[in-house]
Design a protein around this motif. Structure first.
Motif, PDB file in Angstrom:
ATOM      1  N   LEU A 363       0.836  -1.214   0.000  1.00 14.94           N
ATOM      2  CA  LEU A 363       0.000   0.000   0.000  1.00 14.94           C
ATOM      3  C   LEU A 363       0.865   1.256   0.000  1.00 14.94           C
ATOM      4  CD1 LEU A 363      -2.928  -0.919   2.407  1.00 14.94           C
ATOM      5  CD2 LEU A 363      -3.117  -0.280  -0.010  1.00 14.94           C
ATOM      6  N   ALA A 364       1.952   1.226   0.786  1.00 17.84           N
ATOM      7  CA  ALA A 364       2.812   2.410   0.903  1.00 17.84           C
ATOM      8  C   ALA A 364       3.459   2.776  -0.430  1.00 17.84           C
ATOM      9  CB  ALA A 364       3.883   2.171   1.961  1.00 17.84           C
ATOM     10  N   SER A 365       3.653   1.800  -1.323  1.00 16.78           N
ATOM     11  CA  SER A 365       4.297   2.097  -2.611  1.00 16.78           C
ATOM     12  C   SER A 365       3.411   2.953  -3.511  1.00 16.78           C
ATOM     13  CB  SER A 365       4.642   0.795  -3.342  1.00 16.78           C
ATOM     14  OG  SER A 365       3.475   0.221  -3.919  1.00 16.78           O
ATOM     15  N   GLY A 366       2.109   2.987  -3.212  1.00 14.46           N
ATOM     16  CA  GLY A 366       1.184   3.791  -4.016  1.00 14.46           C
ATOM     17  C   GLY A 366       0.632   3.041  -5.215  1.00 14.46           C
ATOM     18  N   SER A 367       1.289   1.955  -5.664  1.00  8.24           N
ATOM     19  CA  SER A 367       0.842   1.262  -6.881  1.00  8.24           C
ATOM     20  C   SER A 367      -0.597   0.731  -6.770  1.00  8.24           C
ATOM     21  CB  SER A 367       1.801   0.127  -7.236  1.00  8.24           C
ATOM     22  OG  SER A 367       3.088   0.626  -7.494  1.00  8.24           O
ATOM     23  N   PRO A 368      -1.007   0.160  -5.619  1.00  9.79           N
ATOM     24  CA  PRO A 368      -2.379  -0.372  -5.555  1.00  9.79           C
ATOM     25  C   PRO A 368      -3.461   0.694  -5.795  1.00  9.79           C
ATOM     26  CG  PRO A 368      -1.075  -1.303  -3.776  1.00  9.79           C
ATOM     27  CD  PRO A 368      -0.240  -0.216  -4.409  1.00  9.79           C
ATOM     28  N   ASN A 369      -3.144   1.954  -5.509  1.00  7.98           N
ATOM     29  CA  ASN A 369      -4.148   3.016  -5.733  1.00  7.98           C
ATOM     30  C   ASN A 369      -4.494   3.200  -7.192  1.00  7.98           C
ATOM     31  OD1 ASN A 369      -4.699   3.829  -3.170  1.00  7.98           O
ATOM     32  ND2 ASN A 369      -2.884   5.172  -3.092  1.00  7.98           N
ATOM     33  N   ASN A 370      -3.614   2.737  -8.094  1.00  7.30           N
ATOM     34  CA  ASN A 370      -3.886   2.869  -9.532  1.00  7.30           C
ATOM     35  C   ASN A 370      -4.687   1.700 -10.069  1.00  7.30           C
ATOM     36  OD1 ASN A 370      -2.290   5.225  -9.689  1.00  7.30           O
ATOM     37  ND2 ASN A 370      -0.446   3.957  -9.709  1.00  7.30           N
ATOM     38  N   ASN A 371      -4.915   0.701  -9.209  1.00  9.24           N
ATOM     39  CA  ASN A 371      -5.631  -0.492  -9.668  1.00  9.24           C
ATOM     40  C   ASN A 371      -7.097  -0.146  -9.910  1.00  9.24           C
ATOM     41  OD1 ASN A 371      -4.806  -3.315 -10.010  1.00  9.24           O
ATOM     42  ND2 ASN A 371      -6.521  -3.790  -8.652  1.00  9.24           N
ATOM     43  N   PRO A 372      -7.739  -0.811 -10.885  1.00 11.03           N
ATOM     44  CA  PRO A 372      -9.153  -0.497 -11.120  1.00 11.03           C
ATOM     45  C   PRO A 372     -10.037  -0.837  -9.920  1.00 11.03           C
ATOM     46  CG  PRO A 372      -8.412  -2.319 -12.533  1.00 11.03           C
ATOM     47  CD  PRO A 372      -7.191  -1.735 -11.880  1.00 11.03           C
TER      48      PRO A 372
END
Ligand SMILES: NC(=O)c1ccc[n+]([C@@H]2O[C@H](COP(=O)([O-])OP(=O)(O)OC[C@H]3O[C@@H](n4cnc5c(N)ncnc54)[C@H](O)[C@@H]3O)[C@@H](O)[C@H]2O)c1
Ligand SMILES: [Fe+2]
Length: 395
Positions: A363-372
């Motif tokens: 979560l901290a990497s920010g990548s999951p926030n871009n997931n649909p």
């Protein structure tokens, strides 16, 4: 279509051709460069593969120094050693020669030399926009796409964290994309790096940050990778398949660099950091389950991806095509002997113990926030558990 809000960047030059590495000296000359430090790994030196880069330089009168102490999944300590090496000479550029690990090391050396401090000071969401020296990237795997991305991934050895570092400072000045360099890649690495490329294209396409530029590249990449990955795996010296995979990998790199990766990469980096699973392999372990979880957030896009990669027919409806993407990815993993985490040698106790920390780091990497479909920490833990057991949970 919603209003486009894109921020597109790419290297100034991409030289793409079989045998193009022979033109390395001409590429340097175009930019007025003549004093490179070649950053590579020990295998490239012991196998003689690095001569593909050094010989044409020598023929042009350039005796390049070589830093070959890079490691798979490059670490902050190796980057610091590289920065000290860089300070010893009058270099005017870095050549990253190898898979994603040497290329990422070269990029990180250029960033750390410019700003000082520790590699973790540059971790996303910080923006690493300044590099001391330009990087010319020559990939020998197909691949991470690192030759054309604005990212470098470096492990923080004190915290066991694979950090995403993003910014224009990580974008190579130029890249030489020569599929002939990949003939010697063994089948396991061909499969792992090929699935990494496919994951880049798929995540770029379903990302919330997708745009018309990244879409075109992502779709083209998925077609090429779908057509060629099995042949490249089974017939290492098949030039058509190797070329298709190399172009697909570079297109996928441009796609995700100008869109983003998403949940698979977010969850994959902690697996790499804690269990030393090669990057493409941890993506492959996650890809079917994470795709199954994410489909409801962007079904038409997953369906189109499935048609492009060749798992679904053009006539399939979206729900059918999206379901075929999940089963197609499961079958591809089987065909290319992708191990489960247990087969890889990870113990159940260690996996379960690390799941909460891995979820937090994902979560901290920010990548999951871009997931649909954006998961909460508890859902990420449940997905790690599903990947362990192999049994789909009730989504
Ligand atoms: N910067 C980015 O945009 C980006 C994107 C995806 C992944 N990555 C990072 O890239 C790294 C992985 O890179 P990779 O998958 O290319 O692996 P790698 O560079 O670690 O190489 C894997 C192995 O393959 C060998 N190898 C490389 N080329 C070969 C060749 N032509 N013939 C025979 N053997 C060869 C290497 O010596 C090494 O043993 C990870 O750290 C990952 O996080 C970066
Ligand atoms: Fe990747």
């Amino acid at each position: 279509m919603t209003a486009v809000n894109a921020n597109i960047a790419s290297p100034r030059l991409l030289l793409v051709a079989g045998g193009a590495v022979k033109q390395i000296a001409e590429v340097l000359a175009k930019f007025g460069l003549s004093r490179p430090l070649v950053v590579t790994d020990p295998f490239m030196v012991s196998s003689g593969l690095v001569r593909n880069c050094l010989d044409p330089l020598a023929a042009a009168g350039i005796t390049a120094a070589v830093f070959s102490d890079t490691v798979p999944d490059p670490t902050d300590t190796v980057v610091e050693t590289g920065v000290r090496e860089l300070a010893k000479g009058q270099y005017d550029c870095l050549i990253g020669f190898g898979g994603g690990s040497p290329i990422d090391t070269a990029k990180a050396m250029a960033i750390l030399s410019a700003g000082g401090g520790k590699m973790r000071d540059y971790k996303a969401p910080a923006s690493a926009d300044t590099a001391k020296l330009p990087v010319i990237a020559i990939p020998t795997t197909a691949g991470t796409g690192s030759e054309c991305t604005r990212f470098t991934v470096i492990t923080d050895t004190e915290r066991d964290e694979k950090m995403l570092i993003a910014g224009l400072g990580a974008l190579p000045l130029a890249a030489i994309v020569d599929y002939e360099l990949t003939f010697s890649v063994p089948p396991r690495t061909t499969a792992d790096t090929g699935i990494d490329s496919f994951t880049h294209a798929l995540e770029a396409y379903v990302s919330k940050r997708a745009n018309p530029f990244s879409d075109a590249l992502a779709l083209a990449a998925m077609e090429l990778i779908g057509r060629h990955i099995r042949t490249a795996y089974a017939e290492p010296r098949n030039a058509i398949a190797r070329e298709g995979m190399m172009i697909g990998a570079t297109q996928a790199g441009l796609a995700f660099s100008n869109s983003s990766v998403a949940l698979v990469h977010g969850m994959s980096r902690p697996i790499g950091a804690h269990f030393h699973v090669p990057h493409g392999l941890s993506n492959a372990m996650l890809l079917p389950a994470i795709t199954r979880y994410s489909v409801s957030g962007a079904e038409p896009r997953y369906a189109e991806a499935s048609r492009r990669v060749g798992f679904a027919a053009v006539t399939d409806t979206d729900p059918v095509a999206a379901a075929k993407l999940v089963t197609g990815l499961e079958a591809l993993n089987k065909e290319m002997s992708v191990p489960t985490p247990a087969d890889f040698g990870i113990t159940e106790a260690a996996w379960f113990q690390k799941m909460p920390l891995m979820a937090e780091q994902a979560l901290a990497s920010g990548s999951p926030n871009n997931n649909p479909r954006v998961p909460a920490a508890a859902e990420i833990i449940a997905l790690y558990q599903e990947v362990w057991t192999g049994a789909p949970r009730n989504a």
